[in-house]
Design a protein around this motif. Structure first.
Motif, PDB file in Angstrom:
ATOM      1  N   ILE A   1       0.859  -1.184   0.000  1.00 27.27           N
ATOM      2  CA  ILE A   1       0.000   0.000   0.000  1.00 27.27           C
ATOM      3  C   ILE A   1       0.891   1.228   0.000  1.00 27.27           C
ATOM      4  O   ILE A   1       1.537   1.545   0.994  1.00 27.27           O
ATOM      5  CB  ILE A   1      -0.948  -0.011   1.217  1.00 27.27           C
ATOM      6  N   SER A   2       0.944   1.908  -1.132  1.00 27.41           N
ATOM      7  CA  SER A   2       1.876   3.023  -1.340  1.00 27.41           C
ATOM      8  C   SER A   2       1.129   4.321  -1.608  1.00 27.41           C
ATOM      9  O   SER A   2       0.180   4.340  -2.400  1.00 27.41           O
ATOM     10  CB  SER A   2       2.787   2.708  -2.536  1.00 27.41           C
ATOM     11  N   PRO A   3       1.558   5.420  -0.975  1.00 21.30           N
ATOM     12  CA  PRO A   3       0.900   6.701  -1.257  1.00 21.30           C
ATOM     13  C   PRO A   3       1.150   7.183  -2.677  1.00 21.30           C
ATOM     14  O   PRO A   3       0.354   7.965  -3.213  1.00 21.30           O
ATOM     15  CB  PRO A   3       1.543   7.651  -0.239  1.00 21.30           C
ATOM     16  N   TYR A   4       2.233   6.715  -3.274  1.00 21.01           N
ATOM     17  CA  TYR A   4       2.618   7.203  -4.597  1.00 21.01           C
ATOM     18  C   TYR A   4       2.133   6.283  -5.711  1.00 21.01           C
ATOM     19  O   TYR A   4       1.726   6.747  -6.783  1.00 21.01           O
ATOM     20  CB  TYR A   4       4.135   7.365  -4.660  1.00 21.01           C
ATOM     21  N   ALA A   5       2.124   4.963  -5.474  1.00 12.89           N
ATOM     22  CA  ALA A   5       1.707   4.024  -6.508  1.00 12.89           C
ATOM     23  C   ALA A   5       0.186   3.916  -6.605  1.00 12.89           C
ATOM     24  O   ALA A   5      -0.358   3.716  -7.694  1.00 12.89           O
ATOM     25  CB  ALA A   5       2.312   2.648  -6.239  1.00 12.89           C
ATOM     26  N   ASP A   6      -0.527   4.008  -5.463  1.00 18.21           N
ATOM     27  CA  ASP A   6      -1.995   3.957  -5.488  1.00 18.21           C
ATOM     28  C   ASP A   6      -2.552   4.782  -4.338  1.00 18.21           C
ATOM     29  O   ASP A   6      -2.853   4.272  -3.258  1.00 18.21           O
ATOM     30  CB  ASP A   6      -2.506   2.519  -5.389  1.00 18.21           C
ATOM     31  N   PRO A   7      -2.701   6.090  -4.537  1.00 17.59           N
ATOM     32  CA  PRO A   7      -3.163   6.968  -3.448  1.00 17.59           C
ATOM     33  C   PRO A   7      -4.570   6.634  -2.947  1.00 17.59           C
ATOM     34  O   PRO A   7      -4.870   6.857  -1.778  1.00 17.59           O
ATOM     35  CB  PRO A   7      -3.104   8.364  -4.066  1.00 17.59           C
ATOM     36  N   PHE A   8      -5.462   6.105  -3.823  1.00 14.58           N
ATOM     37  CA  PHE A   8      -6.812   5.748  -3.367  1.00 14.58           C
ATOM     38  C   PHE A   8      -6.737   4.610  -2.340  1.00 14.58           C
ATOM     39  O   PHE A   8      -7.430   4.627  -1.320  1.00 14.58           O
ATOM     40  CB  PHE A   8      -7.686   5.333  -4.549  1.00 14.58           C
ATOM     41  N   LEU A   9      -5.929   3.616  -2.622  1.00 15.64           N
ATOM     42  CA  LEU A   9      -5.744   2.498  -1.700  1.00 15.64           C
ATOM     43  C   LEU A   9      -5.121   2.979  -0.400  1.00 15.64           C
ATOM     44  O   LEU A   9      -5.521   2.571   0.701  1.00 15.64           O
ATOM     45  CB  LEU A   9      -4.853   1.447  -2.360  1.00 15.64           C
ATOM     46  N   PHE A  10      -4.155   3.874  -0.518  1.00 21.31           N
ATOM     47  CA  PHE A  10      -3.498   4.458   0.645  1.00 21.31           C
ATOM     48  C   PHE A  10      -4.506   5.193   1.525  1.00 21.31           C
ATOM     49  O   PHE A  10      -4.515   5.032   2.755  1.00 21.31           O
ATOM     50  CB  PHE A  10      -2.401   5.409   0.153  1.00 21.31           C
ATOM     51  N   GLN A  11      -5.382   5.965   0.901  1.00 19.42           N
ATOM     52  CA  GLN A  11      -6.381   6.714   1.658  1.00 19.42           C
ATOM     53  C   GLN A  11      -7.386   5.775   2.319  1.00 19.42           C
ATOM     54  O   GLN A  11      -7.848   6.037   3.442  1.00 19.42           O
ATOM     55  CB  GLN A  11      -7.113   7.699   0.740  1.00 19.42           C
ATOM     56  N   SER A  12      -7.722   4.693   1.670  1.00 17.41           N
ATOM     57  CA  SER A  12      -8.670   3.755   2.278  1.00 17.41           C
ATOM     58  C   SER A  12      -8.056   3.106   3.513  1.00 17.41           C
ATOM     59  O   SER A  12      -8.760   2.835   4.498  1.00 17.41           O
ATOM     60  CB  SER A  12      -9.080   2.685   1.268  1.00 17.41           C
ATOM     61  N   ALA A  13      -6.757   2.866   3.496  1.00 14.26           N
ATOM     62  CA  ALA A  13      -6.072   2.338   4.681  1.00 14.26           C
ATOM     63  C   ALA A  13      -6.122   3.361   5.811  1.00 14.26           C
ATOM     64  O   ALA A  13      -6.321   3.006   6.984  1.00 14.26           O
ATOM     65  CB  ALA A  13      -4.630   1.974   4.342  1.00 14.26           C
TER      66      ALA A  13
END
Length: 810
Positions: free
Chosen positions: A590-602
């Motif tokens: 879970i990366s803020p740069y590779a997938d910010p939507f996934l990062f925000q859901s975390a």
């Protein structure tokens, strides 16, 4: 008294500066939660610091109940198909019942035992003044001091890193010490004999859950003194002495998980002979040198407030009310001290309480809980420059790859090897407790990630070659265990649980998020290892293909990372396990740069679960918020950890107490994983290297505007020193152990010889990002959120092994 304490406090500040690496108190310990731990990974001791009565409570790392056994339920695999069918039909409670009835043997793991206590009674100790006791993290000694009639008395205790003994040195600044008497007690069956001038204690092992005992412990006690020493009636009496040194050793007949043929008595006498033949000063010097070779690799300095000179328990009590930025530094270094003291090459791994346990029935048997806790114990090992402490865990994983092969075949008819959520000194691999907690076939899989992470930190291909069969065995299990979900078409682990948590009170499930994340790591990391080592292309393809068929992560209707395939998360649920964020930490999916939507859901999941939890969960949350790049929120969690709990008898009066007076972590009860999680979390706030680059000061809180850290380790084999002011890095020193390119990520522009702006993916494969699939987003979610991220600067620097490189703020 006041003059003495003022003198001591001035000495602390002047001698140690802002780090102040001592736990200190002005009264003896009233109970075990105030006593101070020493250990050399083989023998642990808790020092009470009594005045006329001293207690040294002891443990020996291999003293466990039971004997070699396994807990693989014969015939369990016959029920696997029925269990899976019930789960796929949504009849999870029925599946749980079938598992409880057919997958458990009644053997839920043996227990780690106490060794009892050495008791020392002193005569003529009256009118004591200027009492002081401390645990010095700089040299791994516990010191008790006081004055009587103007004479200063001092007792120094350490568990020798150069000899397998606990040493208690007793002396004064006059030509006489108080007369004293030594005796021993143990809550288990024991016998004490006088053998020459030594005391020899034999502690009997115990049966547990029908498994007969095979281990007995021997404790040897010897006194070297210039006075008179007599040994009789199970005691040693010392009088007319100006100095006395007590040596305590211990051993069992344990050799390994299959062999109990050792000679405990011969070991103990050999340890005593070797250590007592040396001058005390020599033994102390050797101990300190060996300890400091590890401990001194990392320093962390912040400006201290007036709180830094107060007693440790007072500092913990006042932490949430008064400014004390260096108390987290002390707890950070305390975690490193505890890891060094409980895990060294050739020893057993640190268990649920490290090596310190006073109970006959320890909480959760003080076993290895491998659905989070045992892994957490070793999170600080690589990043805080203590890689050798990791090796006992590596060896346990190798053992489990042997015992777990039979478990995989017996329970699941599967290839490779498996371990569930608990193990013990006998390396059991079957499920324990009950289905909702125990039927989790991912304990071994998670453990193998420690092998891969060690490779990423060191680049050691010989190590990778040695442990590759263990990694491959975990991958082989998944290749034969995963099955296609009839509704989704993805390959899933079933039966399993999202550890100790489930909707509607039933944990048994198929394809929960944590399982999918762990399976991805096992398959992908084994694939990379196979490619590095030149393994078969067909096998590599099988790993790739299976990884591609795993479920993607899912963002649910509350903009949360789903814990299960179904969108059934409760946004008001405050459960201590947040297992589906394994992908955030310790994994890198879970990366803020590779997938910010996934990062925000975390992030939303973290906010929904809340900031307070049990001690070990708080330790995990510090790491989560560090990975969220939110230092202020991570510091809020630190404050939750540094809440005093005086002892376990007053838990109701301190419902949020998470740190005992001796700085052990309170679950409650005591679990050492919270200490280690805390230390890892602090390191993660200062340095990250999991997401394609070495991120400098990624999560610095407002409270740490100025500071310095040296010796932290980044993946790729780089040691990093950093200085910062006003929240911005001023200077970075990179020491390259193995050469290669380092990619630096910073919130401020940098400059330095050879530094170039980064382009594309980092050329160093040790920094490769996880190539995860895009998440599936709930149709009920009307809008997705993106995180607010600070701008970063990235640079590449080609390095040569053994060279240092200086980079500064531009």
């Amino acid at each position: 008294m006041r003059f003495f304490l003022v003198f001591v406090l001035i000495s602390l500040v002047n001698g140690i500066g802002a780090e102040n690496l001592r736990l200190w108190y002005s009264n003896p310990a009233k109970n075990w939660w105030e006593a101070l731990p020493v250990g050399n990974s083989h023998i642990g001791a808790m020092v009470y610091g009594g005045i006329d009565h001293e207690e040294i409570q002891l443990n020996e790392e291999t003293f466990w109940s039971g004997s070699p056994y396994n807990n693989d339920k014969s015939g369990a695999s016959r029920y696997l198909g029925d269990v899976r069918e019930l789960i796929f039909q949504g009849r999870n409670a029925e599946a749980r019942k079938l598992l409880d009835e057919n997958f458990f043997t009644g053997n839920h793991g043996m227990r780690y035992l106490t060794l009892g206590s050495l008791l020392i009674d002193f005569s003529g100790v009256d009118n004591v003044k200027n009492y002081y006791r401390e645990l010095n993290l700089d040299d791994a000694t516990a010191v008790t001091g006081f004055t009587v009639d103007g004479i200063k008395y001092k007792r120094t205790v350490f568990s020798s890193f150069s000899g397998n003994v606990v040493v208690i040195d007793i002396h004064s600044d006059s030509n006489k010490i108080h007369d004293f008497e030594l005796k021993y007690t143990c809550p288990l069956a024991f016998a004490v004999d006088n053998v020459g001038k030594d005391l020899i204690v034999k502690c009997s092992g115990v049966e547990h859950e029908g498994v007969k005992p095979a281990l007995d412990a021997v404790v040897g006690i010897r006194v070297i003194t210039d006075g008179k020493s007599t040994s009789e009636k199970g005691k040693i009496r010392v009088s007319d002495a100006s100095r006395a040194t007590v040596y305590v050793s211990a051993a069992t007949n344990f050799v390994d998980y299959k062999d109990v043929s050792g000679d405990a008595m011969n070991k103990v006498i050999a340890f005593l002979d070797e250590s007592s033949s040396k001058e005390y000063a020599t033994l102390l010097s050797e101990h300190v040198d060996k300890y400091k070779e590890q401990f001194d690799r990392v320093t962390f300095t912040l400006p201290a407030s007036a709180q830094a000179v107060k007693e440790t328990d007072v500092r913990i009590t006042e932490f949430g009310k008064k400014d004390d930025p260096t108390l987290p530094v002390l707890l950070f270094q305390y975690g490193r001290y505890l890891l060094i003291s409980s895990s060294q090459p050739g020893s057993q791994p640190a268990n649920l309480q490290g090596i310190w346990n006073k109970e006959v029935y320890a909480p959760w048997d003080s076993k290895y809980t491998i659905n989070i806790n045992a892994e957490m114990n070793y999170w600080p090992a690589e990043v805080t420059n203590l890689a050798e402490t990791h090796y006992p865990l590596f060896e346990m994983i190798k053992d489990l790859s042997e015992t777990g092969r039979k478990t995989a075949k017996t329970l699941y008819g599967a290839n490779g090897w498996v371990a569930h959520h608990n193990t013990d000194i006998w390396r059991i691999a079957g499920p324990v407790d009950f289905a909702d907690a125990g039927v989790w076939p991912n304990g071994g899989a998670w453990l193998t990630q420690h092998l891969w992470q060690h490779y990423l930190f060191t680049g050691d291909k010989d190590f990778l070659r040695d442990y590759y069969p263990v990694m491959k065995g975990a991958a082989d299990f998944l290749l034969s265990f995963l099955v296609k979900h009839p509704d989704y078409g993805w390959m899933v682990t079933v039966p399993s649980v999202s550890p100790e948590h489930g909707p509607g009170g039933v944990s048994i499930t198929a394809g929960c998020t944590m399982d999918n994340q762990i399976a991805f790591d096992v398959l992908e990391n084994t694939r990379q290892a196979a490619e590095i080592l030149g393994e078969s292309g067909d096998y590599i393809d099988s790993l790739k293909n299976m990884a591609a068929m795993l479920p993607p992560m899912k963002i649910g209707r509350y903009n949360q990372l789903q814990e299960w395939l179904e969108d059934v998360d409760d946004p008001n649920d405050k459960h201590r396990h947040i297992s589906h964020l394994y992908g955030l930490y310790p994994s890198n999916q879970i990366s803020p740069y590779a997938d910010p939507f996934l990062f925000q859901s975390a992030k939303n999941t973290l906010l929904q679960r809340g900031d307070m939890a049990t001690g070990w969960s708080i330790g995990w949350k510090i790491n989560f918020w560090a990975r969220m790049l939110d230092g202020n929120h991570a510091y809020r969690i630190i404050k939750n950890m540094l809440n005093i709990l005086p002892n376990d008898n007053v838990v109701k009066d301190y419902p949020e107490g998470r740190t005992y007076p001796n700085m052990f972590d309170a679950h409650p009860p005591f679990q050492i994983d919270g200490n280690f999680g805390f230390t890892a979390g602090i390191a993660e706030m200062l340095l990250q290297s999991h997401d394609g680059a070495v991120h400098i000061l990624p999560a610095l809180p407002n409270e740490w505007q100025e500071g310095k850290v040296t010796g932290l380790v980044a993946r790729g084999g780089f040691e990093i020193d950093m200085e910062w002011k006003q929240g911005n890095v001023e200077k970075i020193v990179v020491h390259s152990r193995i050469g290669g390119t380092i990619r630096l990520r910073s919130y401020v522009p940098l400059e330095g010889k050879g530094l170039k702006k980064a382009k594309g993916e980092c050329p160093n494969s040790l920094y490769a990002r996880a190539d995860v699939r895009k998440p599936v987003i709930s149709e009920e979610l009307t809008s997705t959120e993106k995180p607010e991220l600070r701008n970063v600067y990235e640079y590449d620097l080609k390095t040569v092994a053994g060279k240092d490189y200086v980079i500064t703020n531009k």
